[in-house]
Write an enzyme that holds these catalytic residues in place. Structure first.
Site, PDB file in Angstrom:
ATOM      1  N   SER A 177     -15.734  17.542 -55.223  1.00 51.48           N
ATOM      2  CA  SER A 177     -16.877  18.453 -55.227  1.00 51.48           C
ATOM      3  C   SER A 177     -16.712  19.554 -54.192  1.00 51.48           C
ATOM      4  CB  SER A 177     -18.179  17.684 -55.017  1.00 51.48           C
ATOM      5  OG  SER A 177     -18.020  16.693 -54.045  1.00 51.48           O
ATOM      6  N   ASN A 212     -22.049  24.169 -55.750  1.00 50.14           N
ATOM      7  CA  ASN A 212     -22.467  23.945 -54.367  1.00 50.14           C
ATOM      8  C   ASN A 212     -22.608  25.242 -53.574  1.00 50.14           C
ATOM      9  OD1 ASN A 212     -22.919  21.159 -54.252  1.00 50.14           O
ATOM     10  ND2 ASN A 212     -20.717  20.783 -54.325  1.00 50.14           N
ATOM     11  N   GLU A 236     -18.199  21.460 -64.485  1.00 45.31           N
ATOM     12  CA  GLU A 236     -17.698  22.708 -63.900  1.00 45.31           C
ATOM     13  C   GLU A 236     -16.172  22.582 -63.926  1.00 45.31           C
ATOM     14  OE1 GLU A 236     -18.844  23.172 -59.751  1.00 45.31           O
ATOM     15  OE2 GLU A 236     -19.194  25.309 -60.033  1.00 45.31           O
ATOM     16  N   HIS A 280     -15.292  18.984 -62.507  1.00 46.21           N
ATOM     17  CA  HIS A 280     -16.407  18.565 -61.640  1.00 46.21           C
ATOM     18  C   HIS A 280     -17.573  18.097 -62.508  1.00 46.21           C
ATOM     19  CE1 HIS A 280     -19.345  19.800 -58.161  1.00 46.21           C
ATOM     20  NE2 HIS A 280     -19.118  18.510 -58.184  1.00 46.21           N
TER      21      HIS A 280
END
Ligand SMILES: NC(=O)c1ccc[n+]([C@@H]2O[C@H](COP(=O)([O-])OP(=O)(O)OC[C@H]3O[C@@H](n4cnc5c(N)ncnc54)[C@H](O)[C@@H]3O)[C@@H](O)[C@H]2O)c1
Length: 289
Positions: free
Chosen positions: A126, A197, A159, A147
């Site tokens: 991540s 993120n 992702e 991801h």
């Protein structure tokens, strides 16, 4: 040039790590009809992973998403193992071991040495650079970020992250494979925090600043974001679910990687972590559980 695997020629998938994410990834591949070699370091971690998969499949049977027969077939496609050598039979491999650079590097090197040359190696990291992890292998062109989101059987997004050397063929195969799993892949380029993120964590960090500066209570911050922005969860509830230690770690990745002070972790987040208030998993974070 090494001839890669096409989506159609992929039948057997290896998943490295049977934890929170690994068992979810194994679940969705097996449910989609793939043979899955699930590898962890000890039998008890495999047992725990398989138990979770069986429980989650039961839920799908109850909701009439799959039949009891499909549950049994799905479980039958899972081949648990503690041996890296068993991974050699895979046509595609997803790594989901803990987020520690040295551990991931070691596991990816082992996988690289074990898998056939044309096989794509994907990491579920991540926050670690895909380009950096790819460079540890001899298949940087067949290396990619995949991801998934927790809980994997439920969340639609994958992702898909292209490293500097990821080939167009690897990218296209991985995107098509996600579709076969019934997921919605979104392609992005490698950069700290990717997109998920990079956008989520600064929002959580800012929410923590609002609490720290006395602008509002956690309840009020979360209510504003739920009622005004239609978010299903407020940023601080979500932070507690993710783990405040994980949030601080990811802010540090953004801070280091992007070199901008705006990404420094909020002191209140760091204080919660120092006090052992990590969120749901420790019984207290912004909220008590
Ligand atoms: N938990 C999340 O919400 C989430 C979401 C997206 C991505 N991720 C990423 O997914 C990865 C895995 O996270 P997790 O939450 O599933 O961790 P976890 O700790 O739940 O599971 C990791 C598993 O890997 C196993 N393992 C350790 N060394 C191994 C090895 N050499 N070979 C095979 N297995 C090994 C461990 O025994 C454990 O079962 C991390 O990179 C994390 O950043 C996590």
């Amino acid at each position: 040039m090494i001839c890669g695997m096409t989506t159609e020629s992929i039948q057997t998938v290896a998943v490295l790590g049977a934890g929170t994410m690994g068992n979810g990834v194994a679940h969705v591949f097996a449910r989609a009809g793939y043979e899955v070699i699930l590898r962890d370091v000890e039998q008890r971690f495999l047992d725990r992973g398989l138990e979770t998969i069986a429980k989650n499949l039961d839920r799908e049977v109850k909701k009439e998403k799959i039949t009891a027969a499909q549950k049994a077939e799905t479980l039958g496609r899972l081949k648990p193992t503690t041996e890296m050598a068993s991974v050699a039979a895979a046509d595609f491999c997803v790594e989901a071991v803990p987020e520690l650079v040295e551990l991931k590097t070691r596991v990816l090197k082992e996988a690289d040495a074990t898998l056939r040359a044309g096989v794509i190696l994907a990491s579920n990291t991540s926050s670690i650079s895909i380009t950096r992890l790819a460079a540890e292998t001899r298949r940087a062109d067949r290396f990619i970020g995949m991801h998934f989101f927790n809980p994997v059987p439920v969340m639609a997004l994958v992702e898909v992250i292209r490293g500097r050397a990821t080939s167009d063929e690897t990218f296209a195969t991985t995107m098509a494979l996600c579709e076969k799993l019934g997921k919605k892949p979104v392609g992005v380029n490698d950069a700290p925090g990717f997109v998920s993120n990079r956008v989520l964590m600064p929002m959580i960090n800012e929410a923590a600043y609002a609490v720290m500066e006395g602008v509002a209570t956690p309840e009020a911050v979360d209510a504003v974001m739920k009622l005004g922005m239609n978010h299903p969860m407020g940023p601080l509830e979500l932070a507690d679910l993710i783990g405040l230690d994980v949030c601080v770690d990811i802010m540090e990745v953004l801070h280091r990687g992007l070199g901008n002070e705006k990404y420094a972790a909020c002191p209140l987040l760091k204080q919660h972590v120092a006090a052992g208030r990590l969120g749901r998993k420790s019984g207290q974070g912004f909220y008590k559980y």
